[in-house]
Design an enzyme around this catalytic site. Structure first.
Site, PDB file in Angstrom:
ATOM      1  N   LYS A  51      12.641 -12.543 -13.721  1.00  0.00           N
ATOM      2  CA  LYS A  51      12.218 -11.374 -14.513  1.00  0.00           C
ATOM      3  C   LYS A  51      11.080 -11.759 -15.453  1.00  0.00           C
ATOM      4  CE  LYS A  51      13.466  -8.843 -12.721  1.00  0.00           C
ATOM      5  NZ  LYS A  51      14.349  -8.874 -11.595  1.00  0.00           N
ATOM      6  N   HIS A 102      18.911 -33.960 -13.753  1.00  0.00           N
ATOM      7  CA  HIS A 102      18.304 -34.568 -12.573  1.00  0.00           C
ATOM      8  C   HIS A 102      16.806 -34.274 -12.485  1.00  0.00           C
ATOM      9  CE1 HIS A 102      22.255 -35.732 -11.128  1.00  0.00           C
ATOM     10  NE2 HIS A 102      22.655 -34.532 -11.530  1.00  0.00           N
ATOM     11  N   ASN A 123      -0.956   1.350   5.844  1.00  0.00           N
ATOM     12  CA  ASN A 123      -0.117   0.402   5.109  1.00  0.00           C
ATOM     13  C   ASN A 123       0.452  -0.562   6.135  1.00  0.00           C
ATOM     14  OD1 ASN A 123       1.860  -0.938   3.635  1.00  0.00           O
ATOM     15  ND2 ASN A 123       3.301   0.762   3.683  1.00  0.00           N
ATOM     16  N   GLY A 124       0.074  -1.843   6.033  1.00  0.00           N
ATOM     17  CA  GLY A 124       0.578  -2.818   6.997  1.00  0.00           C
ATOM     18  C   GLY A 124      -0.500  -3.827   7.335  1.00  0.00           C
ATOM     19  N   TRP A 149      -2.922  -2.605  -1.491  1.00  0.00           N
ATOM     20  CA  TRP A 149      -2.490  -3.924  -1.944  1.00  0.00           C
ATOM     21  C   TRP A 149      -3.145  -4.887  -0.965  1.00  0.00           C
ATOM     22  CZ3 TRP A 149       0.378  -8.153  -0.151  1.00  0.00           C
ATOM     23  CH2 TRP A 149       0.887  -9.005  -1.144  1.00  0.00           C
ATOM     24  N   CYS A 157       0.829  -1.213   0.000  1.00  0.00           N
ATOM     25  CA  CYS A 157       0.000   0.000   0.000  1.00  0.00           C
ATOM     26  C   CYS A 157       0.865   1.265   0.000  1.00  0.00           C
ATOM     27  CB  CYS A 157      -0.860   0.043   1.250  1.00  0.00           C
ATOM     28  SG  CYS A 157      -1.815  -1.439   1.502  1.00  0.00           S
ATOM     29  N   ARG A 200       4.581   0.883  -6.169  1.00  0.00           N
ATOM     30  CA  ARG A 200       4.647  -0.001  -5.011  1.00  0.00           C
ATOM     31  C   ARG A 200       3.778  -1.255  -5.195  1.00  0.00           C
ATOM     32  NH1 ARG A 200       6.594   2.360  -0.416  1.00  0.00           N
ATOM     33  NH2 ARG A 200       5.224   1.165   0.952  1.00  0.00           N
ATOM     34  N   LYS A 229       6.332  -3.338  -5.047  1.00  0.00           N
ATOM     35  CA  LYS A 229       7.755  -2.990  -5.155  1.00  0.00           C
ATOM     36  C   LYS A 229       8.493  -3.258  -3.853  1.00  0.00           C
ATOM     37  CE  LYS A 229      11.439  -1.376  -7.119  1.00  0.00           C
ATOM     38  NZ  LYS A 229      12.123  -2.328  -8.003  1.00  0.00           N
ATOM     39  N   GLU A 283       7.746 -12.570 -13.489  1.00  0.00           N
ATOM     40  CA  GLU A 283       7.015 -11.492 -12.818  1.00  0.00           C
ATOM     41  C   GLU A 283       6.395 -10.495 -13.777  1.00  0.00           C
ATOM     42  OE1 GLU A 283       9.275  -9.246  -9.919  1.00  0.00           O
ATOM     43  OE2 GLU A 283      11.036  -9.211 -11.177  1.00  0.00           O
ATOM     44  N   GLU A 319      17.754 -15.229 -11.875  1.00  0.00           N
ATOM     45  CA  GLU A 319      17.276 -13.861 -12.011  1.00  0.00           C
ATOM     46  C   GLU A 319      16.541 -13.671 -13.347  1.00  0.00           C
ATOM     47  OE1 GLU A 319      16.719 -11.498 -10.189  1.00  0.00           O
ATOM     48  OE2 GLU A 319      16.693  -9.707 -11.410  1.00  0.00           O
TER      49      GLU A 319
HETATM   50  O1  M6R Z   1      13.600  -4.133  -1.859  1.00  0.00           O
HETATM   51  P1  M6R Z   1      14.194  -5.506  -1.797  1.00  0.00           P
HETATM   52  O2  M6R Z   1      15.418  -5.627  -2.606  1.00  0.00           O
HETATM   53  O3  M6R Z   1      14.382  -6.007  -0.401  1.00  0.00           O
HETATM   54  O4  M6R Z   1      13.102  -6.429  -2.475  1.00  0.00           O
HETATM   55  C1  M6R Z   1      13.240  -7.805  -2.522  1.00  0.00           C
HETATM   56  C2  M6R Z   1      12.267  -8.417  -3.496  1.00  0.00           C
HETATM   57  O5  M6R Z   1      10.964  -8.154  -3.110  1.00  0.00           O
HETATM   58  C3  M6R Z   1      12.494  -7.902  -4.920  1.00  0.00           C
HETATM   59  O6  M6R Z   1      13.799  -8.109  -5.343  1.00  0.00           O
HETATM   60  C4  M6R Z   1      11.537  -8.593  -5.902  1.00  0.00           C
HETATM   61  O7  M6R Z   1      11.862  -9.952  -6.005  1.00  0.00           O
HETATM   62  C5  M6R Z   1      11.571  -7.896  -7.250  1.00  0.00           C
HETATM   63  N1  M6R Z   1      10.245  -7.677  -7.726  1.00  0.00           N
HETATM   64  C6  M6R Z   1      12.274  -8.671  -8.291  1.00  0.00           C
HETATM   65  O8  M6R Z   1      12.284  -8.035  -9.516  1.00  0.00           O
END
Ligand code: M6R
Length: 615
Positions: free
Chosen positions: A492, A511, A101-102, A75, A2, A27, A610, A495, A488
């Site tokens: 990408k 395996h 937010n929380g 959110w 949020c 966010r 985010k 997501e 990674e």
């Molecule tokens: O702000 P942070 O680096 O702690 O965030 C960690 C993850 O939430 C963040 O890297 C997330 O996996 C990204 N969306 C990846 O692109």
């Protein structure tokens, strides 16, 4: 997660609040709402959907007049995304409005108790419970808003950044935080409240960041008053000058923030090592390390805690620190570490990696490490963030604001910092030969040029994306330093394009995952010349024999892998240890183009936030 925005001052609040909400869109959210106060009272507008939906709805039905207002992007945690569950929430009397937010973890018993006292609830949210709890305390204790908020917050368990407004005292907003970020912008006879400073950057560059467990009375024409929620002690506000500028948080001609951030990498990697690395003089140093070098040198091991992309950067760090500095490294998901009763020694150094510096699990992991006497070193991007403040020492990545939900420049700058750390420790321990040490410094210094060169493969990557945009699955393979890059790359793609993707160490394919390979399966193989080239060539052959479609990231001039592959993306030659800084770029571009071609919301993918400020 949020986003919250508030304004109290002399300007019209509505445009400030809605523009602020747009800035916080990155966010991640699924609904939005705004409350404005004017002589007619409280005016509320909330909707499922985007801030643009809120603005449409507001145009039709909201009295947007008023110089005090609060707004929220939600959110969903408690209750599905819909108009009713959206914030702000009003108390039963309609006098109080809250944004939050929380998560209030003990909302259920509190709700029961309030129900027994005659309160009714329109939404399924924990936040509506909190606002009614505050109202009940106001009534029973006959207190003003600030005191009631304080008493209520001492009864709740959970995490929050809140802003509360009371119609009976319309020249004040009360804000508080525990576990979720909250910044207060201080202008001339006006205040701004927000989850980060982006909503108010064009109005003021002075801000106070509330610390965990603090609350603020923000009153018109009066200085802001901050106190500790627990014991009511007053805190002198520390006003910080913001280093942000508008340009940094705008798209600068790119269609998406993600693309802008991918293209920023040559510059931000330079920003990351500027003043810290001087290859000619053989120097690599970072203040946070120099002041604490003994802690690192005496460490029996280094533990790295992080989530998501930052965790992948941690894996790269494991390879580079062990190879260069010969210190054992363990990399942990912060969310597992915090709950699995790990063995932590006073001689451990814990490195917390986080772009946002607000990730709840990483934050909890470092608190646990500190309680057990470990030295905590934070690698964060957001200056002044909770993790950077909670760490004993640290190094900023200096990547600038990362707005796209998919981390790109955060990843490469984290690797840059961690590689510099490994080199610094290697120098102190003498674990690298002089010539290797100098060679790595030289190479690191020219990495930005190589990143620039890889960016010129954008068109090829786009063509490849066209071929694979309709895939439903994808496999990413890499070995050694490029195994974390495979993870990674897969993250990408998942997501932002919603294609199922898996990253694997190439040798592990046999395996299990090899069973997935058929003529429909794109397999992206990171196969630079350095590293385990011959081994990866064998892995590629195994894929080819099973008719998998091979997209290979290869060193310029490579012929062997080219012959076996359906598509190749060439990268400049780099040493194995530094290759993740280069090999990751085409994977970022590939996922970007696939997502765009599939019509996905690249910067704000569904369900994602985010900064993940709840566990
Ligand atoms: O702000 P942070 O680096 O702690 O965030 C960690 C993850 O939430 C963040 O890297 C997330 O996996 C990204 N969306 C990846 O692109």
């Amino acid at each position: 997660m949020c986003g919250i925005v508030g304004y109290i001052g002399h300007r019209e609040a509505y445009p400030i609040v809605t523009k602020g909400l747009r800035r916080l869109e990155y966010r991640g959210y699924d609904s939005a709402g705004v409350m404005l106060y004017n002589e007619k009272g409280i005016n509320l507008c909330k909707t499922k959907g985007k801030v643009s939906d809120l603005e449409k709805k507001a145009k039709a039905e909201l009295d947007t007049k008023g110089t005090i207002g609060i707004g929220h992007t939600r959110w969903a945690t408690h209750g599905v995304p819909n108009d009713v569950n959206s914030h702000p929430h009003l108390s039963n009397s309609g006098n109080l409005a809250i944004i939050h937010n929380g998560i209030i973890e003990n909302y259920a018993p509190l709700k029961e108790e309030l129900k027994n006292r005659g309160y009714t609830f329109k939404s399924d949210t924990d936040t509506e419970v909190l606002v009614n709890l505050i109202e009940e305390i106001q009534k029973t204790e006959k207190t003003k808003l600030g005191k009631a908020v304080q008493i209520a917050l001492n009864q709740v368990v959970g995490a929050y950044a809140i802003a509360v407004f009371d119609i009976k005292n319309p020249e004040e907003i009360v804000a508080a935080r525990l576990g979720s970020p909250l910044a207060i912008g201080i202008g001339e006879n006006e205040y701004f409240i927000a989850s980060d400073a982006t909503p108010f950057i064009e109005y003021t560059s002075n801000a106070v960041y509330l610390e965990d467990g603090e609350m603020a009375n923000i009153r018109l024409h009066k200085p802001i008053k901050i106190r500790k929620i627990k014991d009511d002690s007053l805190v002198t506000p520390t006003v910080q000058e913001l280093q942000l500028n508008l340009e940094q948080i705008e798209k600068g001609g790119y269609d998406h923030f993600m693309m802008k951030e991918i293209y920023e990498q040559p510059n931000v990697i330079k920003d990351t090592y500027r003043g810290r690395l001087n290859a000619n003089k053989g120097i690599v140093q970072m203040a946070g390390i120099e002041d604490n070098i003994e802690k690192f040198l005496n460490a029996e091991r280094i533990l790295i805690v992080a989530c998501g992309t930052s965790w992948h950067a941690g894996l790269v760090a494991e390879y580079v620190i062990e190879e260069f500095a010969r210190i054992p490294v363990e990399v942990e998901y912060a969310s597992e570490f915090r709950y699995r009763n790990p063995i932590i020694n006073k001689k451990d150094v814990v490195i917390a990696i986080s772009q946002s510096g607000e990730t709840a699990d990483t934050m909890a992991a470092i608190k646990l490490a500190k309680e057990n006497g470990a030295f905590v070193f934070g690698v964060c991007n957001v200056v002044g963030s909770s993790i950077s403040r909670e760490s004993h020492a640290g190094a900023y990545t200096h990547a600038g604001p990362e707005i796209g939900v998919a981390s790109t420049k955060a990843f490469t700058t984290q690797i840059t910092v961690l590689t510099m750390l490994a080199l610094r420790l290697a120098k102190a321990k003498g674990t690298l030969s002089n010539s290797d040490y100098h060679r790595y410094l030289m190479e690191l210094e020219i990495i930005p040029e190589k990143v620039k060169e890889v960016l010129s493969t954008n068109d090829i990557t786009k063509e490849i994306a066209l071929k694979f945009k309709d895939s439903t699955n994808c496999l990413y393979l890499g070995r050694g330093y490029n195994f974390p890059v495979a993870l990674e790359g897969a993250l990408k793609l998942k997501e932002i394009s919603y294609i199922h993707a898996e990253g694997y160490p190439a040798a592990e394919m046999k395996h299990g995952p090899i069973a997935l390979i058929d003529e429909q399966m794109p397999v992206i193989v990171i196969a630079p010349k350095q590293g385990h080239y011959d081994k990866i060539v064998s892995n590629i052959q195994e894929i080819k024999s099973r008719s998998g479609k091979i997209i290979a990231v290869v060193t310029k001039g490579d012929t062997q892998v080219r012959e076996l592959s359906d598509y190749v993306i060439e990268i400049p030659e780099t040493s194995d240890a530094l290759s993740p800084l280069i090999t990751t770029i085409p994977l970022q571009l590939l996922s970007y183009h696939i997502a765009v071609l599939r019509g996905c919301n690249v910067d704000q993918p569904r369900n994602l936030a985010k900064s993940v400020t709840v566990e």
